[in-house]
Scaffold this motif. Structure first.
Motif, PDB file in Angstrom:
ATOM      1  N   UNK A 108       0.835  -1.202   0.000  1.00 39.36           N
ATOM      2  CA  UNK A 108       0.000   0.000   0.000  1.00 39.36           C
ATOM      3  C   UNK A 108       0.868   1.249   0.000  1.00 39.36           C
ATOM      4  N   UNK A 109       0.399   2.353  -0.592  1.00 37.55           N
ATOM      5  CA  UNK A 109       1.151   3.612  -0.592  1.00 37.55           C
ATOM      6  C   UNK A 109       1.076   4.301   0.759  1.00 37.55           C
ATOM      7  N   UNK A 110       1.877   5.351   0.915  1.00 31.92           N
ATOM      8  CA  UNK A 110       1.993   6.013   2.216  1.00 31.92           C
ATOM      9  C   UNK A 110       0.669   6.592   2.707  1.00 31.92           C
ATOM     10  N   UNK A 111      -0.181   7.087   1.776  1.00 32.56           N
ATOM     11  CA  UNK A 111      -1.427   7.712   2.211  1.00 32.56           C
ATOM     12  C   UNK A 111      -2.430   6.693   2.725  1.00 32.56           C
ATOM     13  N   UNK A 112      -2.201   5.429   2.473  1.00 29.06           N
ATOM     14  CA  UNK A 112      -2.988   4.361   3.089  1.00 29.06           C
ATOM     15  C   UNK A 112      -2.325   3.902   4.385  1.00 29.06           C
ATOM     16  N   UNK A 113      -1.010   3.790   4.351  1.00 28.61           N
ATOM     17  CA  UNK A 113      -0.268   3.320   5.520  1.00 28.61           C
ATOM     18  C   UNK A 113      -0.337   4.338   6.658  1.00 28.61           C
ATOM     19  N   UNK A 114      -0.273   5.623   6.331  1.00 27.13           N
ATOM     20  CA  UNK A 114      -0.180   6.672   7.345  1.00 27.13           C
ATOM     21  C   UNK A 114      -1.347   6.648   8.339  1.00 27.13           C
ATOM     22  N   UNK A 115      -2.603   6.679   7.908  1.00 22.84           N
ATOM     23  CA  UNK A 115      -3.689   6.646   8.899  1.00 22.84           C
ATOM     24  C   UNK A 115      -3.715   5.364   9.728  1.00 22.84           C
ATOM     25  N   UNK A 116      -3.350   4.235   9.107  1.00 19.61           N
ATOM     26  CA  UNK A 116      -3.296   2.991   9.879  1.00 19.61           C
ATOM     27  C   UNK A 116      -2.160   3.050  10.902  1.00 19.61           C
ATOM     28  N   UNK A 117      -1.027   3.646  10.506  1.00 18.24           N
ATOM     29  CA  UNK A 117       0.101   3.799  11.429  1.00 18.24           C
ATOM     30  C   UNK A 117      -0.266   4.731  12.578  1.00 18.24           C
ATOM     31  N   UNK A 118      -1.065   5.763  12.307  1.00 18.24           N
ATOM     32  CA  UNK A 118      -1.527   6.656  13.375  1.00 18.24           C
ATOM     33  C   UNK A 118      -2.323   5.866  14.409  1.00 18.24           C
ATOM     34  N   UNK A 119      -3.242   5.041  13.922  1.00 21.95           N
ATOM     35  CA  UNK A 119      -4.061   4.236  14.833  1.00 21.95           C
ATOM     36  C   UNK A 119      -3.190   3.253  15.614  1.00 21.95           C
ATOM     37  N   UNK A 120      -2.270   2.593  14.931  1.00 16.13           N
ATOM     38  CA  UNK A 120      -1.424   1.596  15.598  1.00 16.13           C
ATOM     39  C   UNK A 120      -0.496   2.254  16.613  1.00 16.13           C
ATOM     40  N   UNK A 121       0.144   3.352  16.239  1.00 13.63           N
ATOM     41  CA  UNK A 121       1.030   4.036  17.168  1.00 13.63           C
ATOM     42  C   UNK A 121       0.284   4.519  18.400  1.00 13.63           C
ATOM     43  N   UNK A 122      -0.913   5.084  18.175  1.00 12.04           N
ATOM     44  CA  UNK A 122      -1.706   5.536  19.304  1.00 12.04           C
ATOM     45  C   UNK A 122      -2.156   4.401  20.205  1.00 12.04           C
ATOM     46  N   UNK A 123      -2.588   3.297  19.604  1.00 12.64           N
ATOM     47  CA  UNK A 123      -3.048   2.149  20.400  1.00 12.64           C
ATOM     48  C   UNK A 123      -1.911   1.518  21.190  1.00 12.64           C
ATOM     49  N   UNK A 124      -0.749   1.360  20.553  1.00  7.73           N
ATOM     50  CA  UNK A 124       0.387   0.758  21.250  1.00  7.73           C
ATOM     51  C   UNK A 124       0.850   1.657  22.403  1.00  7.73           C
ATOM     52  N   UNK A 125       0.925   2.946  22.159  1.00 11.06           N
ATOM     53  CA  UNK A 125       1.328   3.862  23.226  1.00 11.06           C
ATOM     54  C   UNK A 125       0.325   3.886  24.357  1.00 11.06           C
ATOM     55  N   UNK A 126      -0.967   3.909  24.005  1.00 10.58           N
ATOM     56  CA  UNK A 126      -2.016   3.906  25.032  1.00 10.58           C
ATOM     57  C   UNK A 126      -2.005   2.612  25.833  1.00 10.58           C
ATOM     58  N   UNK A 127      -1.795   1.487  25.154  1.00  4.92           N
ATOM     59  CA  UNK A 127      -1.759   0.202  25.855  1.00  4.92           C
ATOM     60  C   UNK A 127      -0.615   0.161  26.861  1.00  4.92           C
ATOM     61  N   UNK A 128       0.525   0.768  26.503  1.00  2.00           N
ATOM     62  CA  UNK A 128       1.664   0.762  27.412  1.00  2.00           C
ATOM     63  C   UNK A 128       1.418   1.665  28.627  1.00  2.00           C
ATOM     64  N   UNK A 129       0.514   2.633  28.481  1.00  3.84           N
ATOM     65  CA  UNK A 129       0.185   3.514  29.603  1.00  3.84           C
ATOM     66  C   UNK A 129      -0.958   2.969  30.452  1.00  3.84           C
ATOM     67  N   UNK A 130      -1.675   1.959  29.943  1.00  7.47           N
ATOM     68  CA  UNK A 130      -2.867   1.491  30.630  1.00  7.47           C
ATOM     69  C   UNK A 130      -2.559   0.860  31.987  1.00  7.47           C
ATOM     70  N   UNK A 131      -1.567  -0.034  32.043  1.00  8.70           N
ATOM     71  CA  UNK A 131      -1.300  -0.747  33.300  1.00  8.70           C
ATOM     72  C   UNK A 131      -0.873   0.221  34.404  1.00  8.70           C
ATOM     73  N   UNK A 132       0.084   1.149  34.167  1.00  6.95           N
ATOM     74  CA  UNK A 132       0.373   2.131  35.226  1.00  6.95           C
ATOM     75  C   UNK A 132      -0.858   2.939  35.630  1.00  6.95           C
ATOM     76  N   UNK A 183       5.968   3.509   1.493  1.00  8.37           N
ATOM     77  CA  UNK A 183       5.327   3.762   2.786  1.00  8.37           C
ATOM     78  C   UNK A 183       5.940   4.962   3.508  1.00  8.37           C
ATOM     79  N   UNK A 184       7.021   5.532   2.981  1.00 16.41           N
ATOM     80  CA  UNK A 184       7.681   6.650   3.650  1.00 16.41           C
ATOM     81  C   UNK A 184       6.809   7.902   3.571  1.00 16.41           C
ATOM     82  N   UNK A 185       6.773   8.656   4.662  1.00 14.96           N
ATOM     83  CA  UNK A 185       6.032   9.912   4.647  1.00 14.96           C
ATOM     84  C   UNK A 185       6.744  10.924   3.749  1.00 14.96           C
ATOM     85  N   UNK A 186       5.988  11.711   3.002  1.00 15.04           N
ATOM     86  CA  UNK A 186       6.624  12.732   2.154  1.00 15.04           C
ATOM     87  C   UNK A 186       7.349  13.778   3.000  1.00 15.04           C
ATOM     88  N   UNK A 187       8.527  14.158   2.529  1.00 13.85           N
ATOM     89  CA  UNK A 187       9.280  15.227   3.181  1.00 13.85           C
ATOM     90  C   UNK A 187       8.693  16.582   2.762  1.00 13.85           C
TER      91      UNK A 187
END
Length: 370
Positions: A108-132, A183-187
């Motif tokens: 998939x191109x970056x404009x498809x990968x980017x929104x999915x990466x936003x969701x994944x990055x947010x979910x992974x970060x939130x999950x790591x903060x959940x237990x504390x 998949x790289x974000x445009x500079x």
């Protein structure tokens, strides 16, 4: 006589500016000691950070990372939580971003990968903060201690994954394979070049605009939503908020999930935008520096944005200073430490004298009766 009040801008804007100025004056003494003209050093740093397009791009690139981690600390602080775990949350959030780029980047191109990466990055970060967050709200475990410990756990987990799972065969480097180029974000210089505007090459990428959107989101969330009101109520007085019917467990968990989510977005800028692979220690202390950014910015999105620009200036200007004069890069760490010292630990040192001076010079005489 009625009590005279000092305007909010004196303590919100003028006091931080004075603290930063004092930090730079103390830094000037350091430069004199090592035999470098403070004026020339300041000129070199300013020119390196803002004086040409490439340097300005690097400054904004660094500032983007600080915006994510600074906002994360700021959101938690409004609930009375001192989230020290931004480093680990950014690390694990970056893992989520990297895994999406590794799996979807080939198809998939970056404009498809980017929104999915936003969701994944947010979910992974939130999950790591959940237990504390849960341990703080349900068991009374202090958030500072648990988030610090989770930073170490995140570092160990990432080391294991990069050594035993994600590392390609035939290499000893502790890093994943390179993401597919599509998949790289445009500079920024690429986007401007597409519309006929030339700009020097730099790591500044599309995630900078997403960071600005996050500033807007935090402003709306904290000051213009019911959830934000509950968060600020808990931070102001948890007991009173409980009597008012605000659920402490729900608010603490929600706050830390949002905080971890914001930290998790850090990987968008560094991994998908610049490194294009998961590397060991790619966070490089940005999570801890985000604490200083939030403190300097008074936990407000506008203040966080301005403080991020300041630290971006220190990073890029310090690199230019090191190149120009051969000064050890650790001098930048000293400069950051001085800024943190006067803007954090000693942030109220000048407040009494500043308020007295303002009232003496600008306050109108009070002729009212006692």
């Amino acid at each position: 006589m009625s009590q005279k009040k000092v305007p909010a801008w004196v303590t919100v804007a003028l006091l931080p500016a004075i603290n930063v100025l004092v930090a730079f004056l103390v830094s000037a003494l350091l430069f004199v000691y090592i035999g470098v003209s403070p004026v020339e050093a300041a000129k070199t740093m300013w020119t390196g950070a803002f004086g040409y397009a490439e340097g300005f791009g690097y400054t904004l690139y660094y500032a983007t990372g600080f915006i994510f981690t600074g906002l994360a600390v700021a959101v938690a602080f409004h609930a009375g939580l001192f989230n020290i775990g931004g480093e680990g949350q950014a690390y694990i959030g970056g893992l989520g971003v990297g895994l999406i780029c590794l799996t979807l980047g080939d198809v998939a191109p970056w404009y498809v990968v980017f929104p999915v990466a936003i969701v994944a990055g947010g979910l992974f970060g939130a999950a790591w903060a959940f237990i504390p967050a849960y341990l703080q709200a349900k068991r009374g475990s202090h958030i500072v201690i648990t988030t610090i410990m989770f930073n170490f756990i995140a570092a160990s987990l990432m080391a294991y994954l990069l050594v035993d799972i994600l590392k390609p065969e035939g290499t000893m480097a502790t890093e994943s394979r390179v993401f597919a180029a599509q998949s790289w974000l445009p500079k920024m210089h690429e986007m401007l070049g597409a519309v006929g505007i030339e700009m020097a090459s730099s790591p500044l990428n599309l995630s900078f605009f997403f960071a600005l959107l996050c500033c807007l989101f935090v402003w709306l969330f904290i000051w213009h939503s019911r959830w934000g009101y509950e968060i600020r109520s808990i931070g102001a007085n948890a007991s009173a908020a409980g009597y008012a019917g605000i659920n402490y467990l729900k608010v603490i968990v929600l706050t830390m999930l949002v905080s971890g989510m914001l930290s998790g977005f850090f990987g968008l800028n560094v991994l998908q935008g610049e490194l294009h692979q998961i590397k060991l220690n790619f966070v490089e202390g940005f999570g801890f520096t985000g604490i200083a950014v939030a403190l300097m910015g008074r936990n407000h999105p506008v203040g966080v944005l301005l403080a991020s620009l300041l630290f971006g200036f220190l990073y890029q200007g310090g690199a230019e200073l090191s190149f120009e004069y051969g000064i050890d890069r650790n001098i930048v760490v000293v400069l950051q430490g001085l800024v943190i010292l006067f803007s954090g630990a000693l942030e109220h040192m000048f407040r009494p004298s500043l308020e007295r001076t303002y009232l003496k010079l600008f306050a109108k005489p009070d002729n009212g009766a006692a």
